[in-house]
Every structure is written in structure tokens, then in C-alpha cells.
Design an enzyme around this catalytic site. Structure first.
Site, PDB file in Angstrom:
ATOM      1  N   HIS A 133     -12.912   3.546   0.593  1.00  0.00           N
ATOM      2  CA  HIS A 133     -13.108   2.099   1.339  1.00  0.00           C
ATOM      3  C   HIS A 133     -13.642   0.776   0.870  1.00  0.00           C
ATOM      4  CE1 HIS A 133     -12.565   6.184   4.444  1.00  0.00           C
ATOM      5  NE2 HIS A 133     -11.022   5.129   4.516  1.00  0.00           N
TER       6      HIS A 133
ATOM      7  N   ARG B 133     -11.384  16.568   6.900  1.00  0.00           N
ATOM      8  CA  ARG B 133     -12.280  16.598   5.931  1.00  0.00           C
ATOM      9  C   ARG B 133     -13.404  17.174   6.600  1.00  0.00           C
ATOM     10  NH1 ARG B 133     -11.122  11.268   2.860  1.00  0.00           N
ATOM     11  NH2 ARG B 133      -8.654  11.452   2.548  1.00  0.00           N
TER      12      ARG B 133
ATOM     13  N   ARG C 107      -2.802  -2.306  -2.880  1.00  0.00           N
ATOM     14  CA  ARG C 107      -4.439  -1.254  -3.018  1.00  0.00           C
ATOM     15  C   ARG C 107      -3.962  -0.132  -4.084  1.00  0.00           C
ATOM     16  NH1 ARG C 107      -5.033   3.376   1.177  1.00  0.00           N
ATOM     17  NH2 ARG C 107      -7.227   3.228   0.794  1.00  0.00           N
TER      18      ARG C 107
ATOM     19  N   GLU D 241      -7.789  -4.541   6.075  1.00  0.00           N
ATOM     20  CA  GLU D 241      -7.320  -4.810   4.038  1.00  0.00           C
ATOM     21  C   GLU D 241      -6.430  -5.322   3.439  1.00  0.00           C
ATOM     22  OE1 GLU D 241      -8.421  -0.410   5.360  1.00  0.00           O
ATOM     23  OE2 GLU D 241      -8.721  -0.443   3.576  1.00  0.00           O
TER      24      GLU D 241
ATOM     25  N   HIS E 200     -17.572   2.880   8.730  1.00  0.00           N
ATOM     26  CA  HIS E 200     -16.202   2.838   7.842  1.00  0.00           C
ATOM     27  C   HIS E 200     -15.362   3.840   8.958  1.00  0.00           C
ATOM     28  CE1 HIS E 200     -11.607   1.400   6.822  1.00  0.00           C
ATOM     29  NE2 HIS E 200     -11.721   3.237   6.946  1.00  0.00           N
TER      30      HIS E 200
ATOM     31  N   GLU F 214     -13.979   0.907  15.789  1.00  0.00           N
ATOM     32  CA  GLU F 214     -13.257  -0.695  16.463  1.00  0.00           C
ATOM     33  C   GLU F 214     -12.695  -0.198  17.888  1.00  0.00           C
ATOM     34  OE1 GLU F 214      -9.765  -2.066  15.015  1.00  0.00           O
ATOM     35  OE2 GLU F 214     -11.069  -1.788  12.515  1.00  0.00           O
ATOM     36  N   ASN F 215     -12.854   1.267  18.374  1.00  0.00           N
ATOM     37  CA  ASN F 215     -11.537   1.923  19.701  1.00  0.00           C
ATOM     38  C   ASN F 215     -13.002   2.721  20.321  1.00  0.00           C
ATOM     39  OD1 ASN F 215     -10.055   0.027  19.186  1.00  0.00           O
ATOM     40  ND2 ASN F 215      -8.841   1.519  18.067  1.00  0.00           N
TER      41      ASN F 215
ATOM     42  N   ASN G 193       1.529  -1.148   0.209  1.00  0.00           N
ATOM     43  CA  ASN G 193      -0.067  -0.024  -0.002  1.00  0.00           C
ATOM     44  C   ASN G 193       0.859   1.834  -0.060  1.00  0.00           C
ATOM     45  OD1 ASN G 193      -1.922   2.224   0.428  1.00  0.00           O
ATOM     46  ND2 ASN G 193      -2.414   0.829   2.403  1.00  0.00           N
TER      47      ASN G 193
ATOM     48  N   ASP H  99      -8.157  14.027  16.041  1.00  0.00           N
ATOM     49  CA  ASP H  99      -8.740  12.820  17.104  1.00  0.00           C
ATOM     50  C   ASP H  99      -9.045  12.633  17.995  1.00  0.00           C
ATOM     51  OD1 ASP H  99      -7.663  10.503  18.747  1.00  0.00           O
ATOM     52  OD2 ASP H  99      -5.405   9.903  17.511  1.00  0.00           O
ATOM     53  N   PHE H 100     -10.565  11.378  18.286  1.00  0.00           N
ATOM     54  CA  PHE H 100     -11.079  11.688  19.208  1.00  0.00           C
ATOM     55  C   PHE H 100     -10.514  11.537  20.298  1.00  0.00           C
ATOM     56  CE2 PHE H 100     -15.889  10.904  16.542  1.00  0.00           C
ATOM     57  CZ  PHE H 100     -14.851  10.868  15.430  1.00  0.00           C
TER      58      PHE H 100
ATOM     59  N   GLY I 184     -10.329   9.272   7.904  1.00  0.00           N
ATOM     60  CA  GLY I 184     -11.322   9.169   6.715  1.00  0.00           C
ATOM     61  C   GLY I 184     -12.699   8.346   7.533  1.00  0.00           C
TER      62      GLY I 184
ATOM     63  N   LYS J  65       3.289   0.795   2.639  1.00  0.00           N
ATOM     64  CA  LYS J  65       2.897  -0.285   4.181  1.00  0.00           C
ATOM     65  C   LYS J  65       3.480  -1.224   3.480  1.00  0.00           C
ATOM     66  CE  LYS J  65      -0.276   2.133   6.248  1.00  0.00           C
ATOM     67  NZ  LYS J  65      -1.816   2.245   6.536  1.00  0.00           N
TER      68      LYS J  65
END
Ligand code: AMP
Length: 413
Positions: free
Chosen positions: A179, A238, A90, A382, A205, A331-332, A7, A280-281, A209, A14
Site C-alpha cells: 500500500h 487475511r 501499478r 493511488e 490504510h 474513509e467511511n 492496474n 465487510d464492515f 486489505g 482497472k
């Protein structure tokens, strides 16, 4: 069969090497700051994480470094690069050209170059990665897996913009969605968990992003991103959907160029732009709990927009069997999942609040047993999906070779 998944970004690469028998991860890593000072390589082999600095001039050098690591006589996981059976890449945008993954040929590379018009930030580095691999591994078959492909099943009334039709004919301007590999992976896991193929699923997702997808009987029927990944949900940096007429207004009042407005919409908006604190949340939730008003507003805006998409898609699907959360936030972050599910009891959706608050980064059903709509946290993968597609295409290529058929472009739209 060993498959290398690649990727590439403009200055990063990656990778993951997978043994497909048992779908085991052998090694993974990340090359950063390719082509600039301070390039570095972070990699994990046998569960141990390592990092070193090294000047890496371009993507070809990066691939060579990856192979040196993988075949290192002391710590490597393979003896020679000949053990790599195939490479899965990817690629972000395949336009209307491909509705599934394809074996990479010269024609495919040319087609993806044409699609760079759609994704000028993403496709060129993805193509660089493919070309670098072709240079280092000319004999190894390669497969392209596209972020847009899963959404090629959307009906035209869902993907068209109400702009003059000629713009679609001339430039293929329409909604594509992204995605796709992640939405496909988590929706397949959800179908397996539900135990029925005919199902109505919404996959969320939610990472830096973010996008939502309506999946009916296993196929994407609508998704929130548009012609580019800027549309839809509010994201880390975004803006998501905005009134399009704001663009010429911004041009006038702030004397900005199209490129500057594009930068604002993609890099300075979203959670960062509204809060003025962070994308960042974790930072935003800390700030919220410390009474920060703009962090609270940004989070409320995110939750509200997400909920609107869940509502729209439930209506479009004609009901809902499962709501799925994935990626960094999905997920978190129990708070975001709680806000998304709050008040949906009228749909027959009952969140198990205790379970929700304890789940981070693991596969789990977080709805109560009596809930008609199941709620799942499904960690996305992915890379595994790319490796599975690559394996399938390589195996079908081998079969076709044996039976004397031409090896050509597979599953082309
Ligand atoms: P991704 O793009 O999928 O890697 O997601 C990255 C984003 O996930 C980060 O910017 C955070 O907003 C969010 N995130 C990651 N870990 C957590 C966490 N423990 N709690 C809340 N949000 C998280």
C-alpha cells in the site's frame, strides 16, 4: 499531457485516463472476468456509468477494448490512442530492486519477473498488463509504480526477520510492506495540511486489505505488512500477524498442505473467519447492532490490533503530529475511527466526535481545534500518484534526452 493508469489483477483490469493539466479524470473503468465466461466492462465517461458484456480472452484484448472505448467516435474522450502520452502501471512487488518509480525497459520487466517469486499472486498479472500495453502501444513510454517502493526507507532492524541471516542473503526474505503508493499520497496531503515538513504521522490504510505506516519527515520508517500482504493488521479475509509456529501445527492436526494453509490465512481468516458472517464492515456493524457475538468479537479484535500499531508507532516516532485514516473503512466508517482514537487523550489527541460521525469519503480534519494531534480523513488516490510519478519520469526523460544524457533506469535502489 494525458496519462493512462493501469492496474491489472489476474482476471481484471482497472484503468483511468487523466489529463495532467489540472489533474482531471477523463474516464475510468474496470474489465472483469478476463479469460472466463461472462467478461464485462464497466466504465464512466463524462460522469455517466455504463456496463456491457463481451468475451475478453486475455489482457491484450482488454487493453484493446479500453482503447475502443476511449476513442469511440461518439462517446470517446480522445480521438486517437496517439493522444496518450504515457502509461503508468501499478506493480505490487519490486523486492529490493526499486525504491522509486521507474521507466519500464526490458530490464525492468525482467527484474519484475524475478520479483514474482515474492508475490506469485500479484506480480504475474501486473506484468501481463505491462506486456499487453507494450503490444498495443509499442511507442508509448511506460512507468512502473510499486506498492513496496515507499517502504524501502525502513531501517534494517525494522525490516529484518529474526530468521537465519542466510535466508535473507539467499532469498531476500524480509519485511517489505505494501500500500506504499497510498501511504505516500495521504502522508503528503497530511504534511501539506500540517504545514510542516518535519512531522510525525501515522497513516492507516483500512480497506479490505489494511496496513498502518509510520511516516517521519515524509519517509516510511515502519509499516505493518511483512514479506507478503498477509502480515500485520487483521483484514477482511487475511489473518494478519499470527504465531508462526501455528503453521506446522495446522499442517499436523488438519492434514493440510502449505497451499491450503495459505488459502485459509488469506481468504478464510480475518473478519470473515472470526465472525463467520462477512468481511465487510457494514455487514459486521449491522450484525453487532443486532447482538451478534462473533461480529462484536471480530470488530473488537480489529480495533485492538489497530490501536496496538498506533501505540507502537507513536513510540517509534517519538510523538505524533497527525493520525490519518484512508481507504474503504478509514474513509467511511466513523465507528472504527472512534474506536481507534478513544482513550488517546493522554497523547493530546481529542476527536471531534460530532464531526467524525458525519464524515464519509471526504477530506476532513476530525480532531477538535485544541487537539495537539490532528486527526484527518484523507481519501486515497493511488491512480493520481501513479499518474504524477509517470509525468515526472517522462518529463525528466525528455530533459535528459535534450541534454544528451542516457535514458536509463531512474531512481533504482
Ligand atoms: P477498499 O478495499 O479500500 O475498497 O475497502 C473496502 C471495504 O471498506 C469494504 O469491505 C468494507 O469493509 C469497507 N466499507 C466500505 N464502505 C463502508 C461504509 N460506508 N461503512 C463501513 N465500512 C465500509
Amino acid at each position: 499531457m494525458k496519462i493512462l493508469v493501469i492496474n491489472t489483477g489476474s482476471s481484471s483490469l482497472k484503468y483511468q485516463l487523466l489529463e495532467m493539466e489540472g489533474e482531471k479524470l477523463l474516464s475510468k473503468g474496470l474489465v472483469e472476468r478476463i479469460g472466463s465466461e461472462g467478461s464485462s466492462v464497466t466504465y464512466t465517461i463524462r460522469g455517466e456509468k455504463n456496463k456491457f458484456q463481451k468475451d475478453i480472452l486475455n489482457h491484450t484484448d482488454a487493453i484493446k477494448v479500453v482503447f475502443e472505448l476511449l476513442t469511440d467516435p461518439e462517446n470517446g474522450v480522445i480521438k486517437s490512442i496517439k493522444e496518450v502520452d504515457a502509461v503508468g502501471h501499478r506493480v505490487v512487488h519490486a523486492g529490493e530492486r526499486y525504491s522509486g518509480s521507474v521507466l519500464i525497459t526490458d530490464d525492468v520487466v525482467n527484474a519484475l519477473e524475478e520479483c514474482s517469486f515474492f508475490a506469485p499472486l500479484h506480480n504475474p498479472p501486473n506484468i501481463k498488463g505491462i506486456k499487453a500495453c507494450l503490444e498495443v502501444l509499442p511507442e508509448v513510454p511506460m512507468v512502473g509504480v510499486f506498492d513496496t517502493a515507499f517502504h524501502q526507507t525502513m531501517p534494517d532492524y525494522a525490516y529484518m526477520y529474526a530468521l537465519p541471516y542466510e535466508l535473507y542473503e539467499k532469498y531476500r526474505i524480509r519485511r517489505y510492506g505494501f500500500h506504499g503508493t497510498s501511504h505516500r499520497y495521504v502522508s503528503q496531503v497530511a504534511v501539506d495540511l500540517l504545514g510542516k515538513k518535519n512531522s510525525k504521522i501515522i497513516t492507516c490504510h483500512l480497506g479490505n486489505g489494511a496496513s498502518v505506516c509510520a511516516v517521519k519527515d515524509g519517509i516510511s520508517v515502519d509499516t505493518s505488512m511483512g514479506h507478503t500482504p498477509t502480515g500485520g493488521l487483521i483484514m477482511g479475509t487475511r489473518c494478519g500477524d499470527i504465531d508462526p509456529a501455528l503453521i506446522p501445527i495446522l499442517e499436523n492436526v488438519e492434514h493440510l498442505t502449505a497451499k491450503q494453509i495459505d488459502d485459509i490465512m488469506n481468504k478464510k481468516s480475518g473478519m470473515l473467519g472470526v465472525s463467520g458472517i462477512s468481511n465487510d464492515f457494514r455487514d459486521l456493524e449491522d450484525a453487532l447492532h443486532n447482538g451478534n457475538r462473533r461480529a462484536k468479537l471480530a470488530l473488537e479484535m480489529f480495533d485492538y490490533r489497530l490501536k496496538k500499531f498506533i501505540g507502537e508507532y507513536t513510540i517509534i516516532l517519538g510523538g505524533l503530529d497527525a493520525l490519518v485514516f484512508t481507504a474503504g473503512i478509514g474513509e467511511n466508517d466513523p465507528e472504527t475511527r472512534y474506536e481507534a482514537c478513544k482513550g488517546l487523550e493522554f497523547l493530546g489527541l481529542y476527536l471531534d466526535e460530532e464531526k467524525n460521525s458525519s464524515i464519509k469519503g471526504e477530506l476532513a480534519e476530525i480532531s477538535l481545534p485544541e487537539s495537539k494531534v490532528k486527526v484527518y480523513v484523507i481519501p486515497t488516490n493511488e491512480e493520481l500518484m501513479i499518474a504524477r510519478d509517470t509525468k515526472e519520469i517522462i518529463e525528466s526523460k525528455k530533459k535528459k534526452n535534450k541534454s544528451g544524457f542516457e535514458v536509463g533506469e531512474l531512481q533504482e535502489a
